[in-house]
Design an enzyme around this catalytic site. Sequence first.
Site, short mmCIF file in Angstrom:
data_model
loop_
_atom_site.label_atom_id
_atom_site.label_comp_id
_atom_site.label_asym_id
_atom_site.label_seq_id
_atom_site.Cartn_x
_atom_site.Cartn_y
_atom_site.Cartn_z
N ASP A 65 0.80 -1.24 0.00
CA ASP A 65 0.00 0.00 0.00
C ASP A 65 0.83 1.28 0.00
O ASP A 65 0.34 2.34 0.42
CB ASP A 65 -0.96 0.05 1.20
CG ASP A 65 -2.09 -0.97 1.12
OD1 ASP A 65 -2.10 -1.77 0.15
OD2 ASP A 65 -2.94 -0.99 2.01
N CYS B 225 -4.35 -6.21 -2.98
CA CYS B 225 -3.20 -7.03 -2.57
C CYS B 225 -3.02 -8.35 -3.29
O CYS B 225 -2.02 -8.55 -3.99
CB CYS B 225 -3.29 -7.30 -1.07
SG CYS B 225 -3.27 -5.81 -0.05
N ARG C 230 -0.05 -9.27 -6.28
CA ARG C 230 1.07 -10.16 -6.00
C ARG C 230 1.05 -11.37 -6.94
O ARG C 230 2.11 -11.86 -7.35
CB ARG C 230 1.02 -10.61 -4.53
CG ARG C 230 1.29 -9.46 -3.58
CD ARG C 230 0.74 -9.66 -2.18
NE ARG C 230 0.71 -8.37 -1.52
CZ ARG C 230 1.76 -7.82 -0.90
NH1 ARG C 230 2.90 -8.49 -0.82
NH2 ARG C 230 1.66 -6.63 -0.35
N LYS D 69 5.01 -10.70 3.48
CA LYS D 69 3.61 -11.00 3.20
C LYS D 69 3.46 -11.84 1.93
O LYS D 69 3.90 -11.45 0.87
CB LYS D 69 2.82 -9.69 3.06
CG LYS D 69 1.35 -9.88 2.70
CD LYS D 69 0.67 -8.54 2.59
CE LYS D 69 -0.75 -8.68 2.05
NZ LYS D 69 -1.42 -7.38 1.95
N HIS E 27 0.13 -13.83 0.93
CA HIS E 27 -1.22 -13.46 0.53
C HIS E 27 -1.69 -14.09 -0.78
O HIS E 27 -2.43 -13.50 -1.56
CB HIS E 27 -1.37 -11.94 0.44
CG HIS E 27 -2.74 -11.48 0.85
ND1 HIS E 27 -3.11 -10.17 1.01
CD2 HIS E 27 -3.87 -12.20 1.14
CE1 HIS E 27 -4.37 -10.08 1.37
NE2 HIS E 27 -4.85 -11.31 1.46
N SER F 7 -2.68 -10.47 5.08
CA SER F 7 -2.50 -9.10 5.55
C SER F 7 -2.49 -9.02 7.07
O SER F 7 -3.08 -9.86 7.77
CB SER F 7 -3.62 -8.20 5.02
OG SER F 7 -3.53 -8.06 3.62
N HIS G 1 0.85 -1.18 5.20
CA HIS G 1 -0.54 -1.60 5.32
C HIS G 1 -1.02 -1.36 6.75
O HIS G 1 -0.26 -1.50 7.70
CB HIS G 1 -0.65 -3.09 4.98
CG HIS G 1 -2.04 -3.59 4.76
ND1 HIS G 1 -2.92 -3.80 5.79
CD2 HIS G 1 -2.70 -3.91 3.62
CE1 HIS G 1 -4.08 -4.25 5.29
NE2 HIS G 1 -3.96 -4.32 3.98
N ASP H 194 2.59 -2.88 -4.15
CA ASP H 194 1.57 -3.74 -4.76
C ASP H 194 0.42 -2.96 -5.37
O ASP H 194 -0.16 -3.38 -6.37
CB ASP H 194 1.06 -4.75 -3.73
CG ASP H 194 0.43 -4.12 -2.49
OD1 ASP H 194 0.59 -2.89 -2.29
OD2 ASP H 194 -0.19 -4.85 -1.70
N ASN H 195 0.05 -1.85 -4.78
CA ASN H 195 -1.07 -1.04 -5.28
C ASN H 195 -1.00 0.34 -4.64
O ASN H 195 -0.09 0.62 -3.86
CB ASN H 195 -2.42 -1.71 -4.98
CG ASN H 195 -2.56 -2.24 -3.57
OD1 ASN H 195 -2.61 -3.44 -3.36
ND2 ASN H 195 -2.58 -1.35 -2.59
N LYS I 63 -6.01 3.05 -3.62
CA LYS I 63 -6.20 1.61 -3.58
C LYS I 63 -7.66 1.26 -3.90
O LYS I 63 -8.58 1.98 -3.49
CB LYS I 63 -5.83 1.09 -2.19
CG LYS I 63 -5.99 -0.40 -1.98
CD LYS I 63 -5.55 -0.80 -0.59
CE LYS I 63 -5.74 -2.29 -0.35
NZ LYS I 63 -5.25 -2.71 0.98
#
Length: 412
Positions: free
Chosen positions: A16, A55, A59, A108, A110, A133, A187, A239-240, A255
């Site tokens: 994030d 997320c 990934r 992480k 996920h 997360s 995050h 990631d975003n 996001k």
Amino acid sequence: MAQQRKPNYIVIFMDDMGYGDLGCYGNRVLKTPVMDRIAADGVRFTQMYSAAPVCSPSRCGLLTGKYPQRVGIPRVLFPDDTAGLTQRDKTVAAYLQEHDYSSICIGKWHLGCLPEHNPIRHGFDRFLGLLYSNDMSPVHLYRDESVIETDTDQSALTEKYTDEAIRFIEEHKDKPFFCYLAHTMPHIPLHVPDAFRGQSAGGTYGDTIECIDYHIGRIMQTLQEHGLENDTLVMVSSDNGPWYEGSAGGLRGRKIDVYEGGVRMPFIAQWKGVIPPGTECGEVASLMDLLPTMVQLAGGRLDEAAGIDGKNIAPLLTGEGVSPHEALFYYYVDCLNAVRSGKWKLHVAMGGPQRRIRKEMPQLFDMELDPGECYNLADRHPDVVARLTGLIEQFDSTLQPVPNVVRGKRSE
């Protein structure tokens, strides 16, 4: 791109962190001297895109080189999900493993919680981190397939992850390695050790970014101490887009959105002796491109029947060539929302099928003149709208999403 040996790879992936959170992307609040130095000593991309604005699918795109809809992970996965990454889709670690690379996944994951989803079942030799997360329960720290800490102290994770990365680098310095370091921060809920708490002008969010920056510096120092800088391609991204805090760099959206603030990522890379210092790349690229680029630089080949969507962007790393993508497509879960082709970006939906805002669509933006997506030009260029709509319809009809999105209670 000249090289003497197979390159080592370090991918540092934030959770994030926004396009505008680094000093090298114009931030004047947060201090990120280490990441700024990586950009100055290497390349900074200004149009690098995530495979998704959330997320798990982002990934998935990074590690498989495919649109997450093709893999069956189009949405965020939860601890009670039975869905996850399967053997059907090969990760970059699995490709590199075939070429004598040692690999580790830190942080992480996920991409599923069941034993068959674990990173060590997908090409990684080792794993230290969380399966999902940090706002999901329980927060258990895993080593490989075993829980080693329950209710882990999240404020210690950034340092703990970095210690693990440094140990791995030192243990494997004499042969090719791949270190995938996916930080838990920034995050929410935000956690930061006492040494960094209250130090940033950007509040607790800024503390977490500056803490990460410091620890990236430890990794870069380790490479220098062992003479690995010329043999190692270091890549840093997110990631975003940012969630409740953080900067999207003046771009529209955050996001969850497929507007630029949700999917345009900071991306910097350093490979001394290969990437000229101060390189800038304004070509359109995707984090899905990392897999084919890394595999081919290592002397490997992709499985022709695998349906890889990413492209080899090795020339872009050195500021050469043009984007290999005719178009990039942006989904919200399984609903195709937008397409980018050349300077144009067309939005045809917002959110999933139940959230379409038809009266505002289509929206066409000239990304060269209007990267903030402020001015809809759809009525001025109906020919462009028609062409891009055709690309959307053709791609969406051939993607053939995998039905792997059922959420069900898993047994412990």
